[in-house]
Enzyme design. Structure first.
Site, PDB file in Angstrom:
ATOM      1  N   ALA A  67       0.859  -1.190   0.000  1.00  0.00           N
ATOM      2  CA  ALA A  67       0.000   0.000   0.000  1.00  0.00           C
ATOM      3  C   ALA A  67       0.895   1.240   0.000  1.00  0.00           C
ATOM      4  O   ALA A  67       2.054   1.183   0.398  1.00  0.00           O
ATOM      5  CB  ALA A  67      -0.892  -0.012   1.239  1.00  0.00           C
ATOM      6  N   GLY A 106       0.634  -5.266   0.926  1.00  0.00           N
ATOM      7  CA  GLY A 106      -0.517  -5.430   0.038  1.00  0.00           C
ATOM      8  C   GLY A 106      -0.123  -6.029  -1.296  1.00  0.00           C
ATOM      9  O   GLY A 106      -0.929  -6.674  -1.965  1.00  0.00           O
ATOM     10  N   GLU A 109      -0.041  -9.654  -0.654  1.00  0.00           N
ATOM     11  CA  GLU A 109      -1.426 -10.093  -0.416  1.00  0.00           C
ATOM     12  C   GLU A 109      -2.183 -10.248  -1.729  1.00  0.00           C
ATOM     13  O   GLU A 109      -2.983 -11.154  -1.892  1.00  0.00           O
ATOM     14  CB  GLU A 109      -2.126  -9.104   0.514  1.00  0.00           C
ATOM     15  N   GLU A 129       4.100  -5.122   7.389  1.00  0.00           N
ATOM     16  CA  GLU A 129       3.205  -4.135   7.995  1.00  0.00           C
ATOM     17  C   GLU A 129       3.514  -3.887   9.471  1.00  0.00           C
ATOM     18  O   GLU A 129       3.430  -2.761   9.959  1.00  0.00           O
ATOM     19  CB  GLU A 129       1.762  -4.567   7.841  1.00  0.00           C
TER      20      GLU A 129
HETATM   21  N1  T1G Z   1       4.485   3.641   0.000  1.00  0.00           N
HETATM   22  C1  T1G Z   1       4.904   4.873  -0.398  1.00  0.00           C
HETATM   23  N2  T1G Z   1       6.168   5.164  -0.770  1.00  0.00           N
HETATM   24  C2  T1G Z   1       7.061   4.154  -0.740  1.00  0.00           C
HETATM   25  C3  T1G Z   1       6.708   2.839  -0.338  1.00  0.00           C
HETATM   26  C4  T1G Z   1       5.348   2.610   0.049  1.00  0.00           C
HETATM   27  N3  T1G Z   1       4.925   1.395   0.401  1.00  0.00           N
HETATM   28  N4  T1G Z   1       7.824   2.068  -0.414  1.00  0.00           N
HETATM   29  C5  T1G Z   1       8.812   2.867  -0.840  1.00  0.00           C
HETATM   30  N5  T1G Z   1       8.369   4.104  -1.036  1.00  0.00           N
HETATM   31  C6  T1G Z   1       9.137   5.248  -1.535  1.00  0.00           C
HETATM   32  C7  T1G Z   1      10.233   5.653  -0.566  1.00  0.00           C
HETATM   33  O1  T1G Z   1       9.717   6.555   0.391  1.00  0.00           O
HETATM   34  C8  T1G Z   1      11.228   6.301  -1.498  1.00  0.00           C
HETATM   35  O2  T1G Z   1      10.704   7.580  -1.829  1.00  0.00           O
HETATM   36  C9  T1G Z   1      11.122   5.451  -2.768  1.00  0.00           C
HETATM   37  O3  T1G Z   1       9.837   4.823  -2.711  1.00  0.00           O
HETATM   38  C10 T1G Z   1      12.192   4.374  -2.837  1.00  0.00           C
HETATM   39  O4  T1G Z   1      12.107   3.657  -1.602  1.00  0.00           O
HETATM   40  C11 T1G Z   1      -2.806  -3.338   2.908  1.00  0.00           C
HETATM   41  C12 T1G Z   1      -1.528  -1.742   4.522  1.00  0.00           C
HETATM   42  C13 T1G Z   1      10.267  -1.607  -1.258  1.00  0.00           C
HETATM   43  C14 T1G Z   1      12.178  -2.536   0.081  1.00  0.00           C
HETATM   44  O5  T1G Z   1       6.202  -1.545   4.116  1.00  0.00           O
HETATM   45  O6  T1G Z   1      10.483  -1.470   2.373  1.00  0.00           O
HETATM   46  O7  T1G Z   1       0.791  -2.788   2.270  1.00  0.00           O
HETATM   47  O8  T1G Z   1      12.596   8.942  -0.887  1.00  0.00           O
HETATM   48  O9  T1G Z   1      14.441   4.249  -0.870  1.00  0.00           O
HETATM   49  O10 T1G Z   1      15.824   1.012  -0.707  1.00  0.00           O
HETATM   50  O11 T1G Z   1      -1.699  -4.953   4.134  1.00  0.00           O
HETATM   51  O12 T1G Z   1      10.959   0.956  -0.074  1.00  0.00           O
HETATM   52  O13 T1G Z   1      12.542   8.366  -3.335  1.00  0.00           O
HETATM   53  O14 T1G Z   1      10.848   9.963  -2.363  1.00  0.00           O
HETATM   54  O15 T1G Z   1      13.076   2.477   0.351  1.00  0.00           O
HETATM   55  O16 T1G Z   1      15.029   0.107  -2.979  1.00  0.00           O
HETATM   56  C15 T1G Z   1       3.791  -2.450   3.191  1.00  0.00           C
HETATM   57  C16 T1G Z   1       7.970  -0.290   2.309  1.00  0.00           C
HETATM   58  C17 T1G Z   1       2.962  -1.183   3.184  1.00  0.00           C
HETATM   59  C18 T1G Z   1       7.275  -1.620   2.004  1.00  0.00           C
HETATM   60  C19 T1G Z   1      12.528  -0.696  -1.582  1.00  0.00           C
HETATM   61  N6  T1G Z   1       4.968  -2.265   2.387  1.00  0.00           N
HETATM   62  N7  T1G Z   1       9.049  -0.037   1.364  1.00  0.00           N
HETATM   63  O17 T1G Z   1      13.676  -0.230  -0.905  1.00  0.00           O
HETATM   64  O18 T1G Z   1      13.941   2.047  -1.993  1.00  0.00           O
HETATM   65  S1  T1G Z   1       1.530  -1.330   4.212  1.00  0.00           S
HETATM   66  C20 T1G Z   1       6.105  -1.791   2.935  1.00  0.00           C
HETATM   67  C21 T1G Z   1      10.255  -0.655   1.513  1.00  0.00           C
HETATM   68  C22 T1G Z   1       0.529  -2.418   3.379  1.00  0.00           C
HETATM   69  C23 T1G Z   1      -1.462  -3.843   3.308  1.00  0.00           C
HETATM   70  C24 T1G Z   1      -0.681  -2.861   4.112  1.00  0.00           C
HETATM   71  C25 T1G Z   1      11.318  -0.257   0.535  1.00  0.00           C
HETATM   72  C26 T1G Z   1      11.546  -1.296  -0.555  1.00  0.00           C
HETATM   73  P1  T1G Z   1      11.730   8.799  -2.124  1.00  0.00           P
HETATM   74  P2  T1G Z   1      13.460   3.127  -0.918  1.00  0.00           P
HETATM   75  P3  T1G Z   1      14.723   0.710  -1.663  1.00  0.00           P
END
Ligand code: T1G
Length: 709
Positions: A67, A106, A109, A129
């Protein structure tokens, strides 16, 4: 679609296979428009008689990373009716999720709601999450237990860890693991053709077999709750994850999804979730250097060398080896080098004994660490990190020798924890190639990598330093030059305040309990015992000689002069049983404290826990404001990242400045101003703190006006 607007989700018919491509750079997050696009595409594939099966794939470097975290806590449109995993569940035609890069949250999922999952070996999947204070809210807590069993699901979902594709394949999360170098899209098309006529389409929700584990061992959930008690202290999300997984084993799938949603809604806007989301984005911000272009060409760092095989130098070499680098290491004498190599091996053997490292992996890492006897052996290295004694003459001599030997363009870093970087830089003819890279002990464990800007450090050298930190698994933070740089300088008032409170009547065990209850893994006095009290003693003596009005710490000095050096000799602020690390309060320490305080004539008093907490942390908040005001750090959120990764500040409280904002910048300022009246100059409020309080600007939003100086 408006001109130039990119299609977030594309659908194309490839010989009867509907290929659904998600294209939302940089990580294909499920931002507004993406879920809707996936729903429309799956429904289109089901409605079109020409489509036999479908492939769901990510454009760019990844599948779907989950998400869009930026949408949380905002007044986002409530999702009515269908969601991607519902539509996938209802699909009459098989959908194959084709995974590369990341399938997280997500994103995974959605893949679990598809009928099949294939992945390239380098892919990683996970339900992270819990790391941002919530739980998988799109069926993950109901499908994962059905796929891998509730016991494994508990580990995966409460740890939030990324699972490499090969392991995911073994667990059954991935149906087919492609060979190295396979073309994912072609393989997915072939897979879809093979399964196109399979009916009924396989759905994880229909597989209850593995849930029987919970019938055999119904106590597994309470046992798991107990097993995470320490690391999940003061947090809700890990326990809500367990509740949701338990529901998967006790009610129907649809009931379980409903329960999961209720638990998710309780968490999305919790203090813990907000703080963890803040920490997530702060860790991305800290990499951004406003005055250095993001595409600055980096210098090579492939073959590093470390000067000094002591505790820090050895840990630094391990950091490189742990992350796949071959690294050379040298020391002043062959004996010191040999001792250093023996300590490195012993460190790895401890990890093997603990089961956190395989014996063969240990040998692989040891083989990457190459002891060399002469500086000539490192002349061709791209980068050198000096980790010798914290004495200026020694460092100057080393940098002179490096300057004479290293190839042009090589980068020369110092791991100094507080000596002016320009002293080392000016010992060379290439000051632009010199910067600080300050590791935190133990160097192979603590994640903070404090990059220190010398007055002549070249921009590409700083950018390369920040990148190198990330390459060795660290979190890089940029600091301006100056005594203590940023992390240790902001921590120093905390250390001073905890000693002064002893003079006023507090005891180490009371202070430590307050900080452990707050969320630190161990208290500050127990931490001092761990690193050794003689180090602080020497520093205080040096400071007292250097700064005439340096406030002495007689209690701390007396403890060391009583031969109490900490864990290393079984007694420090606490006493320790032989071979044990458990700190026990020691009446001898209380006696030294009481007697010294009496000699100092300090009036004794009792303390509330909250006062202890605020005395320690507000002192550091004030110093952090001074550091920002002097332009020695870009952002207050950078200070928070340093406290999370350098000092073990509890992550679910966001960071030092974020936590202070939860009290309120005005209240923080008023309290500091009051202590200024009561205790004198050391509590003089920072002018920046006063300005923020007057303007009502949150501390976490403060920045170095006029850039890093
Ligand atoms: N949402 C919004 N922005 C995100 C994002 C996300 N999920 N993931 C990364 N970004 C942005 C980040 O801020 C950065 O922005 C750019 O992308 C590159 O990220 C319903 C509710 C995927 C392992 O927790 O762990 O799904 O600084 O520098 O080192 O059940 O990003 O360039 O402006 O980290 O290659 C669950 C979170 C969400 C994954 C990549 N998902 N992201 O790492 O790049 S909750 C997460 C990461 C959810 C559902 C629930 C990492 C990455 P900017 P980065 P990276």
């Amino acid at each position: 679609m408006a001109e130039g607007e990119r299609e977030l989700v594309r659908f194309e018919n490839v010989d009867g296979i509907g290929v659904i491509t998600v294209d939302n750079p940089p990580v294909n997050a499920l931002s507004p428009g993406v879920p809707e696009g996936i729903i429309a595409a799956v429904e289109r594939g089901n409605a079109d008689p020409a489509i036999r099966a479908m492939v769901l794939i990510g454009a760019g470097r990844s599948f779907i990373a989950g998400a869009d975290i930026r949408q949380f806590g905002t007044r986002r449109p409530v999702v009515l009716g269908k969601r991607p995993h519902d539509v996938l569940d209802a699909s009459r035609k098989p959908v194959v999720a084709a995974i590369h890069g990341y399938a997280l949250g997500g994103g995974l999922e959605i893949a679990l709601a598809a009928n099949y999952r294939i992945a390239v070996p380098s892919a990683k999947v996970g339900l992270p999450e819990v790391l941002i204070g919530i739980l998988p809210g799109s069926g993950g807590t109901q499908r994962m237990p059905r796929l891998v069993g509730p016991k494994k699901a508990l580990e995966l979902i409460t740890s939030g860890r990324h699972v490499p594709a090969p392991e995911a394949h073994q667990l059954g999360i991935i149906d087919e693991l492609l060979p190295e170098g396979a073309d994912l899209r072609e393989a997915a098309l072939a897979f879809a053709r093979r399964v196109a006529d399979v009916r009924p389409v396989p759905r994880i929700r229909d597989r209850d077999g593995k849930l029987a584990e919970a019938k055999v061992d119904p106590g597994m959930f309470d046992a798991f709750r107990k097993s995470i008690a320490r690391r999940a202290r003061n947090q809700k999300a890990p326990y809500h994850c367990i509740d949701a997984i338990e529901a998967a084993c006790t009610v129907s799938f649809d009931e379980g999804v409903k329960r999961e949603r209720e638990l998710f809604d309780e968490l999305e806007n919790s203090d813990e979730a907000r703080a963890l989301r803040y920490a997530f984005f702060a860790e991305r911000e800290v990499n951004k250097l406003p005055d250095i272009p993001r595409d600055t060409k980096l210098r090579p760092t492939d073959n590093p060398a470390v000067i000094g095989a002591g505790t820090m130098g050895g840990g630094i070499a391990m950091s490189f080896a742990d992350n796949g680098f071959d690294v050379k290491i040298t020391d002043a004498t062959p004996e010191a080098l040999e001792r250093g190599m023996a300590r490195i091996r012993a460190n790895y053997e401890t990890s093997v004994k603990r089961g956190s490292l395989g014996a063969d992996e240990m040998e692989k890492r040891l083989a990457r660490i190459h002891p060399v006897e002469s500086y000539d052996d490192i002349a061709d290295c791209d980068v050198v990190i000096e980790a010798a004694f914290e004495q200026i003459p020694i460092k100057e001599e080393i940098f002179k020798k490096l300057d004479a030997v290293m190839k042009p363009g090589a980068i020369l870093f110092s791991n100094t924890s507080g000596i002016d970087i320009d002293i080392m830089a000016n010992a060379t003819t290439r000051p632009q190639d010199v910067a600080g890279t300050h590791f935190f002990a133990p160097a192979n464990v603590m994640k903070l990598f404090e990059v220190v800007k010398g007055s002549k450090s070249a921009p590409d050298v700083l950018a390369t330093a920040m990148d190198l930190g990330r390459k060795i698994g660290k979190v890089s933070g940029l600091a301006g030059n100056g005594d203590g740089f940023v992390a240790n300088r902001s921590r120093a008032p905390f250390s001073m305040e905890m000693i002064i409170m002893l003079e006023e009547g507090a005891l180490p065990e009371q202070v430590d309990k307050v900080m452990v209850d707050f969320g630190y893994p161990i208290g500050p006095f127990a931490t001092s015992d761990l690193s050794g009290l003689d180090i602080g003693y020497d520093t205080r003596k040096r400071r007292a000689a250097q700064y005439p009005n340096y406030r002495k710490q007689p209690i701390a000095d007396r403890i060391v002069e009583a031969g109490r050096l900490g864990q290393k000799n079984g007694k420090g602020w606490y006493r320790y049983e032989p071979g044990e690390r458990t700190p026990y309060p020691d009446p001898e320490v209380a006696r030294i404290i009481t007697q010294t305080a009496a000699e100092m004539g300090v009036e004794q008093r009792s303390f509330t826990d909250d006062e202890i907490l605020r005395r320690l942390l507000f002192a550091s908040v004030n110093e952090a404001c001074r550091i920002l005001d002097e332009g020695k750090v870009w952002r207050a959120s950078d200070v928070d990242v340093m406290w999370l990764h350098g000092f073990g500040f509890p992550r679910y409280r966001g960071g030092l400045m974020y936590w202070a904002d939860m009290i309120g910048v005005r209240e923080v300022y008023n309290q500091i101003a009051a202590w200024h009246q009561r205790y004198g100059e050391r509590w003089a409020p920072s002018p920046l703190l006063r300005r923020l309080a007057e303007a009502g600007t949150p501390l976490r939003e403060a920045k170095a006006e006029g850039g890093l100086r």
